[in-house]
Design a protein around this motif. Structure first.
Motif, short mmCIF file in Angstrom:
data_model
loop_
_atom_site.label_atom_id
_atom_site.label_comp_id
_atom_site.label_asym_id
_atom_site.label_seq_id
_atom_site.Cartn_x
_atom_site.Cartn_y
_atom_site.Cartn_z
N LEU A 1 7.35 9.46 -42.03
CA LEU A 1 7.65 7.92 -41.61
C LEU A 1 6.66 7.50 -40.82
N ILE A 2 5.45 7.00 -41.10
CA ILE A 2 4.20 6.89 -39.56
C ILE A 2 5.10 5.62 -39.44
N ILE A 3 4.49 5.55 -38.45
CA ILE A 3 4.97 4.14 -37.29
C ILE A 3 4.26 3.49 -36.45
N GLY B 1 8.71 -0.09 -33.41
CA GLY B 1 8.97 -0.09 -31.69
C GLY B 1 10.59 -1.93 -32.13
N THR B 2 10.35 -2.83 -32.90
CA THR B 2 10.61 -3.48 -32.83
C THR B 2 12.06 -3.51 -33.44
N PHE B 3 12.29 -2.19 -34.33
CA PHE B 3 13.99 -2.00 -34.45
C PHE B 3 14.21 -0.74 -33.99
N VAL B 4 13.95 -0.12 -32.89
CA VAL B 4 14.47 0.85 -32.27
C VAL B 4 15.71 0.19 -31.76
N VAL C 1 21.14 1.31 -24.05
CA VAL C 1 21.53 1.01 -22.89
C VAL C 1 22.90 0.04 -22.65
N LYS C 2 23.05 -0.21 -21.57
CA LYS C 2 24.63 -0.99 -21.88
C LYS C 2 24.06 -1.67 -21.30
N ASP C 3 22.99 -1.97 -19.83
CA ASP C 3 22.31 -3.75 -19.86
C ASP C 3 21.10 -3.53 -20.26
N ILE C 4 20.54 -4.19 -21.18
CA ILE C 4 19.62 -4.56 -22.28
C ILE C 4 18.27 -4.69 -20.98
N ARG C 5 18.86 -5.62 -19.80
CA ARG C 5 17.60 -5.06 -18.83
C ARG C 5 16.28 -3.83 -18.54
N ASP C 6 17.46 -2.28 -18.85
CA ASP C 6 16.51 -1.62 -19.07
C ASP C 6 16.39 -0.55 -20.30
N HIS C 7 16.68 -1.69 -21.20
CA HIS C 7 15.60 -1.51 -22.90
C HIS C 7 14.04 -1.60 -21.95
N GLN C 8 13.15 0.03 -22.14
CA GLN C 8 11.89 -0.26 -22.65
C GLN C 8 11.36 -0.57 -24.14
#
Length: 363
Positions: free
Chosen positions: A82-84, A231-234, A238-245
């Protein structure tokens, strides 16, 4: 509101739409009023009654490419690529004459770097390297690869939309017929800029007739581009959403679009984003004073509760997956608890969810 578990809700699998509404604009529309907190139930066609003369509708004109390739490894084992990041592949093609980009590879055993994959008719590709779950793949054929991709590639439908994985022989097989239908259904009527690997699904409800009716009412439409990527669907892990990249995606806002948006805001008109991709692009390109700048590049804005919106006044959107960054975005725009209450109402009222599902208008 920062715990991942704060964005869970229960959804019966039967409410996940597998096909679109037969007539795009007759899908259902939940209308949320942020002032009165009222919820009403309509058809999407009624958006013409809800929008006002002078409103500016901002749409994402990206076009989905058939970015899913099926084939086999040298051992004979099946493989799916899948080309992403199609936009990055196009830039690499322009710079080097080779289409190379990030991909996802599904196989019983991930092929080692240097492995040559046979992917459909006249397509081979070499695995360059792996970075965690992502693989860098170089495709043969130079500019001819794009022609071959359109011929042999499959539409990159989300995994919750189930299709026959056995293409069979001949153009009349059910799988072949599904693919041809999805090539039409999984595009907005205004899609022109090739580069997405997922559709900006809020726009799927619009028809040419509905857009003409809005224009006649005095609702203007402006196009911007965000090539929707992986990226939109990754999944948020992480438990704390602020740590999501969040991953970055390529965007374009031209001078004409920026000028029209700034003019509308200066006149006190509402800026209404069609889809979360339009929301992210607009907010990424808007300064603290509410003025948007033309430009192109990579958008990596992650919007979650606590974010202060600078540009967008209302949102047309679909219903999103539990614990997704998209659900977090609309929770930031309205209110997390009220959004989850609205989702519970949608479940009770048997709305259809996700990409091919029904819509929501938050104003």
């Amino acid at each position: 509101m920062y715990n991942l578990s704060d964005y869970r809700y229960n959804l019966p699998e039967s409410l996940i739409a597998q096909t679109p509404c037969e007539h795009r604009s007759l899908s259902r529309l939940m209308h949320l009023d942020r002032r009165s907190h009222d919820i009403s139930h309509r058809r999407f066609l009624d958006i013409a009654d809800l929008l006002r003369p002078g409103d500016l509708l901002v749409v994402n004109d990206t076009r989905v490419v058939p970015a899913r390739l099926l084939g086999h490894k040298p051992t004979g084992g099946r493989v799916e690529v899948l080309i992403i990041d199609y936009a990055a592949g196009m830039k690499h093609l322009a710079d080097t004459g080779r289409f190379q980009c990030d991909c996802l590879i599904r196989a019983s055993r991930r092929p080692e770097p240097g492995t040559v994959l046979e992917l459909g008719q006249d397509i081979t590709a070499t695995v360059i390297e792996h970075r965690d779950r992502i693989s860098v793949v170089c495709f043969n054929g130079g500019n001819d690869f794009l022609f071959r991709l359109k011929k042999s590639g499959k539409m990159p439908l989300p995994p919750y939309i189930k299709r026959d994985q056995n293409p069979g022989q001949g153009a009349g097989t059910p799988a072949q017929m599904d693919e041809q239908k999805d090539r039409q259904d999984y595009q907005t009527v205004y899609a022109t800029a090739e580069g997405a690997v997922a559709a900006p699904t809020a726009g799927l409800h619009f028809t040419e007739d509905l857009l003409a009716a809005l224009s006649a009412k005095g609702v203007d439409v402006v196009r911007i581009t965000l090539h929707v990527g992986y990226g939109t669907f990754v999944p948020v892990r992480v438990k704390d959403i602020r740590d999501h990249q969040i991953h970055s995606e390529y965007f374009i806002v031209d001078e004409q679009a920026a000028e029209k948006i700034n003019r509308a805001r200066g006149a006190g008109c509402r800026v209404i984003a069609v889809g979360t991709t339009a929301v992210r692009t607009l907010e990424f390109c808007t300064d603290a004073c509410g003025r948007i700048s033309a430009g192109q590049g990579r958008c990596d804005l992650f919007i979650y509760p606590g974010y202060r919106f600078k540009c967008v006044d209302a949102i047309i959107t679909n219903f999103h997956l539990p614990e997704s960054t998209l659900l977090m975005l609309i929770s930031a725009f309205y209110d997390r608890e009220r959004i989850l209450d609205a989702y519970k109402v949608a479940v009770d009222e048997k709305y259809r969810f996700f990409s091919y599902g029904d819509a929501m208008f938050i104003e």
